[in-house]
Write a protein that holds these residues in place. Structure first.
Motif, PDB file in Angstrom:
ATOM      1  N   ALA A 111       0.817  -1.212   0.000  1.00  0.00           N
ATOM      2  CA  ALA A 111       0.000   0.000   0.000  1.00  0.00           C
ATOM      3  C   ALA A 111       0.853   1.265   0.000  1.00  0.00           C
ATOM      4  O   ALA A 111       0.460   2.296  -0.566  1.00  0.00           O
ATOM      5  CB  ALA A 111      -0.922  -0.001   1.214  1.00  0.00           C
TER       6      ALA A 111
ATOM      7  N   TRP B   2       3.041   1.538  -7.705  1.00  0.00           N
ATOM      8  CA  TRP B   2       1.637   1.712  -8.072  1.00  0.00           C
ATOM      9  C   TRP B   2       1.528   2.669  -9.248  1.00  0.00           C
ATOM     10  O   TRP B   2       0.689   2.498 -10.143  1.00  0.00           O
ATOM     11  CB  TRP B   2       0.817   2.240  -6.884  1.00  0.00           C
ATOM     12  CG  TRP B   2       0.424   1.203  -5.884  1.00  0.00           C
ATOM     13  CD1 TRP B   2       0.838   1.117  -4.587  1.00  0.00           C
ATOM     14  CD2 TRP B   2      -0.463   0.092  -6.092  1.00  0.00           C
ATOM     15  NE1 TRP B   2       0.262   0.024  -3.977  1.00  0.00           N
ATOM     16  CE2 TRP B   2      -0.541  -0.623  -4.866  1.00  0.00           C
ATOM     17  CE3 TRP B   2      -1.195  -0.370  -7.188  1.00  0.00           C
ATOM     18  CZ2 TRP B   2      -1.324  -1.772  -4.724  1.00  0.00           C
ATOM     19  CZ3 TRP B   2      -1.977  -1.518  -7.042  1.00  0.00           C
ATOM     20  CH2 TRP B   2      -2.035  -2.197  -5.829  1.00  0.00           C
TER      21      TRP B   2
ATOM     22  N   LYS C  79      -5.946   0.535  -5.147  1.00  0.00           N
ATOM     23  CA  LYS C  79      -4.966  -0.389  -4.567  1.00  0.00           C
ATOM     24  C   LYS C  79      -5.627  -1.698  -4.132  1.00  0.00           C
ATOM     25  O   LYS C  79      -5.333  -2.244  -3.061  1.00  0.00           O
ATOM     26  CB  LYS C  79      -4.232   0.265  -3.394  1.00  0.00           C
ATOM     27  CG  LYS C  79      -3.408   1.476  -3.807  1.00  0.00           C
ATOM     28  CD  LYS C  79      -2.662   2.109  -2.648  1.00  0.00           C
ATOM     29  CE  LYS C  79      -1.856   3.307  -3.121  1.00  0.00           C
ATOM     30  NZ  LYS C  79      -1.142   3.986  -2.014  1.00  0.00           N
TER      31      LYS C  79
END
Length: 200
Positions: free
Chosen positions: A95, A101, A152
């Protein structure tokens, strides 16, 4: 066990000339200094292309080589799991791993637009066949991936990667000539029928 199958820099050259000590009488007229190279500029000659808006400039093969393949591989490298001697390893970013990401998001966005590129007149190989269906499937998989990455969501990130792979596999199975014993040569619709799944 979740698995995904495999699917400029410029060199800046700068030179500095030392000042030459000369008497005023002997001093030659000053010449304008050469323009400094811009950061990231390539020493190679750049050829400009004059083409109307919407013209096809890259072949399907080049779109695959320079856009679709790098984007898909970058996305798949950050989703799913791999196994090695020490066990299973989830490749989805944590995360807090904003950098990876972002790579996933950028890669998914490239695939969204790649589907449109493949459908352009002059590039679509079979406008009246399933070519456009597979291209749209790639775009939709990219859109799903962008949604999953923005939230996510590990599971949906994996699922979108699987959808990307399916779009690629199905299209390649139809349009790329393969050796006689290649899996890609199989009749995909019959394979799905035999498995009791809806045809793509």
């Amino acid at each position: 066990m979740r698995r995904l199958p495999l699917l400029l820099t410029g060199l800046v050259l700068a030179a500095a000339l030392p000042a030459l000590a000369q008497s005023p009488a002997a001093k030659a007229p000053a010449k304008p200094a050469p323009a400094a190279a811009k950061p990231g500029a390539s020493a190679a000659t750049v050829t400009t292309i004059s083409a109307p808006s919407g013209a096809v400039l890259l072949s399907v093969k080049d779109v695959m080589r320079h856009i679709v393949n790098p984007a898909a591989e970058a996305y798949w490298a950050r989703s799913g799991e791999i196994d090695d001697a020490s066990g299973a390893h989830d490749r989805t970013p944590t995360a807090a791993d904003e950098a990876n990401w972002k790579v996933s998001l950028d890669s998914a966005a490239q695939l969204v637009e790649a589907g449109n590129l493949l459908r352009m007149d002059g590039r679509a190989r079979d406008p009246n066949g399933p070519w456009n269906k597979y291209a749209v499937a790639l775009t939709n998989a990219g859109l799903s991936a962008m949604t999953a990455v923005n939230s996510k969501d590990v599971t949906k990130t994996f699922d979108a990667g699987s959808a990307m792979y399916d779009a690629c596999f199905n299209c390649h199975g139809k349009y790329i000539q393969r050796p006689k014993d290649s899996l890609y040569k199989h009749n995909i619709d019959k394979d799905f029928e035999a498995a009791g799944k809806p045809s793509h």
